[in-house]
Design a protein around this motif. Structure first.
Motif, PDB file in Angstrom:
ATOM      1  N   LEU A 457     105.374  -8.843 -22.853  1.00 25.74           N
ATOM      2  CA  LEU A 457     104.382  -8.983 -21.787  1.00 25.74           C
ATOM      3  C   LEU A 457     104.463  -7.874 -20.741  1.00 25.74           C
ATOM      4  CD1 LEU A 457     104.305 -12.850 -21.222  1.00 25.74           C
ATOM      5  CD2 LEU A 457     103.220 -11.481 -23.005  1.00 25.74           C
ATOM      6  N   SER A 458     105.248  -6.842 -21.023  1.00 27.41           N
ATOM      7  CA  SER A 458     105.246  -5.664 -20.164  1.00 27.41           C
ATOM      8  C   SER A 458     103.945  -4.895 -20.361  1.00 27.41           C
ATOM      9  CB  SER A 458     106.445  -4.774 -20.498  1.00 27.41           C
ATOM     10  OG  SER A 458     106.452  -3.599 -19.715  1.00 27.41           O
ATOM     11  N   PHE A 459     103.602  -4.040 -19.403  1.00 27.91           N
ATOM     12  CA  PHE A 459     102.459  -3.150 -19.608  1.00 27.91           C
ATOM     13  C   PHE A 459     102.686  -1.839 -18.877  1.00 27.91           C
ATOM     14  CE2 PHE A 459     101.273  -5.341 -15.712  1.00 27.91           C
ATOM     15  CZ  PHE A 459     100.594  -4.396 -14.951  1.00 27.91           C
ATOM     16  N   THR A 460     101.997  -0.803 -19.325  1.00 27.53           N
ATOM     17  CA  THR A 460     102.022   0.504 -18.674  1.00 27.53           C
ATOM     18  C   THR A 460     100.647   0.795 -18.102  1.00 27.53           C
ATOM     19  OG1 THR A 460     101.473   1.648 -20.737  1.00 27.53           O
ATOM     20  CG2 THR A 460     103.815   1.374 -20.217  1.00 27.53           C
ATOM     21  N   LEU A 461     100.597   1.706 -17.155  1.00 26.44           N
ATOM     22  CA  LEU A 461      99.347   2.035 -16.480  1.00 26.44           C
ATOM     23  C   LEU A 461      99.314   3.519 -16.171  1.00 26.44           C
ATOM     24  CD1 LEU A 461      96.776   1.474 -14.678  1.00 26.44           C
ATOM     25  CD2 LEU A 461      98.396   0.939 -12.827  1.00 26.44           C
ATOM     26  N   SER A 462      98.213   4.164 -16.554  1.00 28.72           N
ATOM     27  CA  SER A 462      97.988   5.552 -16.131  1.00 28.72           C
ATOM     28  C   SER A 462      96.591   5.669 -15.551  1.00 28.72           C
ATOM     29  CB  SER A 462      98.178   6.524 -17.297  1.00 28.72           C
ATOM     30  OG  SER A 462      97.120   6.407 -18.229  1.00 28.72           O
ATOM     31  N   MET A 463      96.401   6.664 -14.668  1.00 30.41           N
ATOM     32  CA  MET A 463      95.125   6.892 -14.004  1.00 30.41           C
ATOM     33  C   MET A 463      94.757   8.358 -14.131  1.00 30.41           C
ATOM     34  SD  MET A 463      95.961   4.765 -10.501  1.00 30.41           S
ATOM     35  CE  MET A 463      94.419   5.270  -9.723  1.00 30.41           C
ATOM     36  N   GLY A 464      93.647   8.632 -14.782  1.00 26.60           N
ATOM     37  CA  GLY A 464      93.198  10.004 -14.920  1.00 26.60           C
ATOM     38  C   GLY A 464      94.220  10.908 -15.578  1.00 26.60           C
ATOM     39  N   GLY A 465      95.000  10.358 -16.489  1.00 27.23           N
ATOM     40  CA  GLY A 465      96.027  11.132 -17.168  1.00 27.23           C
ATOM     41  C   GLY A 465      97.325  11.248 -16.405  1.00 27.23           C
ATOM     42  N   GLU A 466      97.461  10.565 -15.280  1.00 26.53           N
ATOM     43  CA  GLU A 466      98.703  10.524 -14.496  1.00 26.53           C
ATOM     44  C   GLU A 466      99.387   9.182 -14.756  1.00 26.53           C
ATOM     45  OE1 GLU A 466     100.281  12.621 -12.700  1.00 26.53           O
ATOM     46  OE2 GLU A 466      98.849  14.169 -12.090  1.00 26.53           O
ATOM     47  N   GLU A 467     100.614   9.233 -15.254  1.00 21.60           N
ATOM     48  CA  GLU A 467     101.363   8.001 -15.466  1.00 21.60           C
ATOM     49  C   GLU A 467     101.752   7.400 -14.121  1.00 21.60           C
ATOM     50  OE1 GLU A 467     103.908   8.132 -19.421  1.00 21.60           O
ATOM     51  OE2 GLU A 467     104.337   9.866 -18.160  1.00 21.60           O
ATOM     52  N   MET A 468     101.555   6.096 -13.985  1.00 25.74           N
ATOM     53  CA  MET A 468     101.931   5.386 -12.771  1.00 25.74           C
ATOM     54  C   MET A 468     103.011   4.348 -13.072  1.00 25.74           C
ATOM     55  SD  MET A 468     100.028   7.066 -10.690  1.00 25.74           S
ATOM     56  CE  MET A 468     100.071   6.182  -9.143  1.00 25.74           C
ATOM     57  N   LEU A 469     102.681   3.311 -13.825  1.00 23.70           N
ATOM     58  CA  LEU A 469     103.666   2.337 -14.284  1.00 23.70           C
ATOM     59  C   LEU A 469     104.095   2.734 -15.690  1.00 23.70           C
ATOM     60  CD1 LEU A 469     101.981  -0.994 -13.099  1.00 23.70           C
ATOM     61  CD2 LEU A 469     104.066   0.042 -12.165  1.00 23.70           C
ATOM     62  N   VAL A 470     105.402   2.870 -15.893  1.00 20.15           N
ATOM     63  CA  VAL A 470     105.891   3.453 -17.135  1.00 20.15           C
ATOM     64  C   VAL A 470     106.934   2.556 -17.795  1.00 20.15           C
ATOM     65  CG1 VAL A 470     105.471   5.816 -16.362  1.00 20.15           C
ATOM     66  CG2 VAL A 470     107.714   4.764 -15.959  1.00 20.15           C
ATOM     67  N   ASP A 471     107.162   2.831 -19.069  1.00 20.20           N
ATOM     68  CA  ASP A 471     108.330   2.343 -19.791  1.00 20.20           C
ATOM     69  C   ASP A 471     109.394   3.420 -19.665  1.00 20.20           C
ATOM     70  OD1 ASP A 471     110.232   1.972 -21.979  1.00 20.20           O
ATOM     71  OD2 ASP A 471     108.844   0.473 -22.749  1.00 20.20           O
ATOM     72  N   PRO A 472     110.605   3.084 -19.199  1.00 17.55           N
ATOM     73  CA  PRO A 472     111.599   4.140 -18.898  1.00 17.55           C
ATOM     74  C   PRO A 472     112.250   4.819 -20.086  1.00 17.55           C
ATOM     75  CG  PRO A 472     111.930   2.228 -17.487  1.00 17.55           C
ATOM     76  CD  PRO A 472     110.983   1.814 -18.571  1.00 17.55           C
ATOM     77  N   GLY A 473     112.028   4.400 -21.329  1.00 19.54           N
ATOM     78  CA  GLY A 473     112.560   5.128 -22.468  1.00 19.54           C
ATOM     79  C   GLY A 473     113.842   4.540 -23.027  1.00 19.54           C
ATOM     80  N   THR A 474     114.722   5.409 -23.572  1.00 15.07           N
ATOM     81  CA  THR A 474     115.866   4.952 -24.373  1.00 15.07           C
ATOM     82  C   THR A 474     117.205   5.482 -23.889  1.00 15.07           C
ATOM     83  OG1 THR A 474     114.471   4.740 -26.338  1.00 15.07           O
ATOM     84  CG2 THR A 474     116.844   4.926 -26.696  1.00 15.07           C
ATOM     85  N   PHE A 475     117.387   6.771 -23.798  1.00 14.33           N
ATOM     86  CA  PHE A 475     118.577   7.484 -23.338  1.00 14.33           C
ATOM     87  C   PHE A 475     119.691   7.559 -24.375  1.00 14.33           C
ATOM     88  CE2 PHE A 475     122.682   7.607 -20.887  1.00 14.33           C
ATOM     89  CZ  PHE A 475     122.630   8.959 -20.636  1.00 14.33           C
ATOM     90  N   ALA A 476     120.307   6.418 -24.769  1.00 11.15           N
ATOM     91  CA  ALA A 476     121.526   6.470 -25.586  1.00 11.15           C
ATOM     92  C   ALA A 476     121.404   5.563 -26.802  1.00 11.15           C
ATOM     93  CB  ALA A 476     122.746   6.064 -24.759  1.00 11.15           C
ATOM     94  N   TYR A 477     122.222   5.858 -27.814  1.00  9.26           N
ATOM     95  CA  TYR A 477     122.273   5.051 -29.036  1.00  9.26           C
ATOM     96  C   TYR A 477     123.680   4.492 -29.276  1.00  9.26           C
ATOM     97  CZ  TYR A 477     117.668   5.640 -31.262  1.00  9.26           C
ATOM     98  OH  TYR A 477     116.332   5.559 -31.600  1.00  9.26           O
ATOM     99  N   HIS A 478     124.540   5.313 -29.879  1.00 12.09           N
ATOM    100  CA  HIS A 478     125.850   4.827 -30.322  1.00 12.09           C
ATOM    101  C   HIS A 478     126.908   4.855 -29.218  1.00 12.09           C
ATOM    102  CE1 HIS A 478     124.726   4.631 -34.582  1.00 12.09           C
ATOM    103  NE2 HIS A 478     124.044   5.733 -34.358  1.00 12.09           N
ATOM    104  N   THR A 479     126.687   5.623 -28.186  1.00  5.43           N
ATOM    105  CA  THR A 479     127.688   5.763 -27.124  1.00  5.43           C
ATOM    106  C   THR A 479     127.126   5.222 -25.811  1.00  5.43           C
ATOM    107  OG1 THR A 479     126.897   7.996 -26.632  1.00  5.43           O
ATOM    108  CG2 THR A 479     128.693   7.796 -28.236  1.00  5.43           C
TER     109      THR A 479
END
Length: 661
Positions: A457-479
């Motif tokens: 139920l999360s969502f992201t939001l951009s306006m005119g190609g500018e990201e505003m509300l984002v998913d922060p990504g991943t960063f690390a896997y095994h460590t």
């Protein structure tokens, strides 16, 4: 987490069939350690039976005969850097690893991995191997292709000699089947793909000893993959990548009696898995956009290789690939941004573009050329060198696709009901665009859900190609386990957290135990979304979370209603994550967020008002990871409070134009 706890959790997610299969695999690993069942002495290859090239200007073409438009100078600069011993590996940029590098030494930590039989090495254990991602990445041999391309561009023997040195040094340092580079069949599959491309670019200039050793290694790779395929709960993108490598190699080098069997096995597996791992609406079932991209690329490359050799994958398989491109196009905003949903590891199957065009745009350019889709061309924006190498007539075909009319609006697909993603917004493809992507999908694929995040139920939001509300990504896997867990946690997504817990229960770095199930309640394209998930029904006092999102295009406002159905008392936190460059100001229950000429005015009468975090480590909050193993601070706002019984929390978001930062 102890090794024993991990094994217990892993066992919980296996059925009887998988347990039996794992026991057989264990017996096979022990046999390999004893030297049994190996391909130590490959049969002599039947030369002169090589497959047709899937790359433009390779094979018999003379050096310097390039696809039109190729930036040869950029390829030569990249190759010069490699010959000088400078490598780019994830967060390590221009690192002095030498040429050739030490293939079994982790370039990040300096730890040397053991030279035990590959299948017996616990590559998940950082105390044994270091950071396995950093070890594996150079050995995929994308740089071998770069050297071969530079030779093809220039005819300079330094690049051909460098390719020879690189490959032979790897064969010397990584003897079959010892070391971490023989621990994962996926790594062998990707390596075979890059060997195919390099062979095609160098063909005719590979001398006898080099050729013989290379072909022997190809045989051993194919033999290994065919006996170490990922199955059951591990049959995700790894299995598709293993089939890809086996298929590419059996097409390129049909030199042994087993080659026909390997090709049949791989082709059948690719056909099955291409349909099985991707929903009918085009969403990859791993619920991770970057892995969606990787699987798309695998399928694309296999189709191009098949076509070059007078074959093709079935129409329904190609339609699934086209639908996958439609999903990617729907996610991409007018600025080219794609939400970082789920895991991402920055992997490239085959890097042919030294300039490094963003992978999503490049893949949509490929889809435009393959399917003749002008809308994909518009999303891609430009033709890159990677596609010039993949499509010999790329310039002509690209020019034949019509350009969009000035100011024309985009018409994306708005709903992906199988994958669970829904679009809201307006004026798509224009400077006035508002694009929201709501997540109502499964946690991930198969029992592990390995690459999913707790983001229901999360969502992201951009306006005119500018990201505003984002998913922060991943960063690390095994460590860096603490960071691995944060970036895939509920707190790292624009959704509601209850009692400080995640919606789904983490069981390991690539393992989820209890999994939240999301259900769509309603969707009106562009205007309305409603969904619920049961992740917190496991609590002593169960909580059902229902979210409604309403977008008013005329007023340019978003209303988010979070209803938590329960009987008892719970601590609740609403998390909102803002893109880099957003400047925040708070006043009571209100938050004003500005980024260049865009802004958000958020109001929520819950708790005592928003708390702001940026690059915080206690608690971990306010971080974003755009690339693997790299992170940076950004603003996160959290509204916290206590509920007693069923409660609806309303957040009003006004979308502002002309805001100052």
């Amino acid at each position: 987490m102890t090794a024993l706890a991990w094994k217990i959790n892993r066992l919980k997610l296996m059925g009887p069939g998988e347990v039996a299969w794992r026991v057989r695999q264990l017996a096979w690993r022990k046999a390999v350690a004893m030297g049994l069942g190996l391909a130590n002495y490959p049969p002599a290859p039947a030369l002169g039976r090589f497959g047709a090239s899937f790359l433009a200007a390779s094979g018999a073409a003379p050096a310097g005969a390039l696809p039109p438009g190729i930036d040869a100078a950029a390829l030569c600069r990249a190759a010069d850097g490699l010959l000088a011993g400078r490598w780019n590996v994830f967060a390590l940029r221009d690192a002095a690893l030498g040429f050739p590098p030490q293939w079994n030494r982790d370039p990040r930590t300096g730890m040397a991995a053991p030279m035990a039989p590959g299948p017996s090495i616990d590559y998940r254990d950082a105390s044994v191997v270091g950071d396995i991602k950093y070890l594996w990445e150079p050995s995929r041999h994308l740089e071998l292709v770069t050297l071969a391309q530079a030779w093809r561009c220039s005819g300079d023997a330094r690049y051909k000699d460098g390719a020879r040195t690189l490959l032979l040094s790897w064969l010397d340092q990584c003897p079959y089947p010892h070391g971490v580079h023989w621990a994962s069949s996926l790594e062998l599959g990707v390596r075979l793909l890059n060997w195919c491309a390099a062979w095609q670019l160098l063909e005719g200039d590979i001398d006898g000893d080099w050729r013989q050793r290379w072909l022997n290694a190809v045989y051993k790779h194919c033999h290994f993959i065919s006996r170490h395929l990922s199955r059951h709960s591990s049959a995700n993108n790894h299995l598709l990548g293993e089939y890809m490598g086996l298929y590419m190699a059996s097409l390129q080098w049909p030199c042994w009696p087993e080659s026909a069997r390997w090709r049949t096995m791989a082709e059948r597996g690719l056909r099955e898995q291409g349909l099985q791992q991707n929903w009918e609406d085009g969403v990859n079932k791993e619920q991770a956009v970057y892995y969606h991209h990787e699987v798309m690329d695998m399928m694309l490359l296999c189709q191009l290789a098949a076509r070059a050799n007078g074959s093709s994958f079935p129409a329904d398989w190609l339609l699934r690939l086209e639908r996958m491109a439609e999903f990617l196009a729907a996610l991409m905003d007018t600025g080219g941004n794609v939400p970082m949903i789920g895991d991402a590891d920055d992997a490239r199957m085959l890097r042919l573009d030294a300039a490094g065009m963003p992978p999503y745009r490049s893949l949509l350019a490929s889809a435009a050329l393959l399917f003749g889709r002008a809308d994909f061309k518009a999303k891609a924006g430009a033709l890159d060198d990677r596609n010039r190498w993949l499509f010999g007539d790329a310039e002509v075909r690209w020019a034949a696709l019509p350009d969009p009319a000035p100011g024309a609006a985009e018409q994306p697909r708005m709903a992906f009901p199988h994958g669970g993603y829904y679009l809201l917004g307006k004026d798509f493809g224009t400077p006035q665009e508002v694009r929201m992507v709501a997540d109502c999908g499964a946690l991930g694929y198969l029992s592990l859900a390995a690459h999913g995040h707790a983001d229901a139920l999360s969502f992201t939001l951009s306006m005119g190609g500018e990201e505003m509300l984002v998913d922060p990504g991943t960063f690390a896997y095994h460590t860096q386990r603490e960071w691995r867990d944060y970036f895939r946690s509920t707190a790292a997504h624009n959704t509601v957290q209850v009692d400080g817990q995640d919606q789904s229960q983490i069981g390991g770095n690539f393992m989820w135990l209890h999994k939240a199930r999301a259900t769509l309640l309603g969707h009106e394209p562009g205007q309305f979304f409603a969904g619920k998930h049961d992740g917190y029904m496991r609590l002593r006092d169960p909580v059902m979370h229902e979210r409604v999102i309403r977008f008013d295009a005329k007023r340019n406002t978003v209303i988010v209603e979070d209803t938590l159905e329960c009987f008892g008392e719970h601590e609740v936190a609403l998390h909102w994550h803002f893109a880099e460059g957003c400047q925040a100001e708070t006043a009571g229950q209100t938050l004003h967020m500005a980024k260049r000429s865009k802004g958000l005015l958020m109001s929520c009468r819950f708790g005592d008002g928003p708390q702001l975090y940026c690059a915080s480590t206690a608690p971990i909050a306010g971080w974003i990871s755009r690339t693997f193993d790299s992170k940076a601070g950004m603003t996160t706002a959290v509204w916290r409070g206590t509920i007693r019984g069923s409660t609806t929390i309303v957040t009003e978001i006004a979308l502002l134009e002309g805001a100052s930062s």
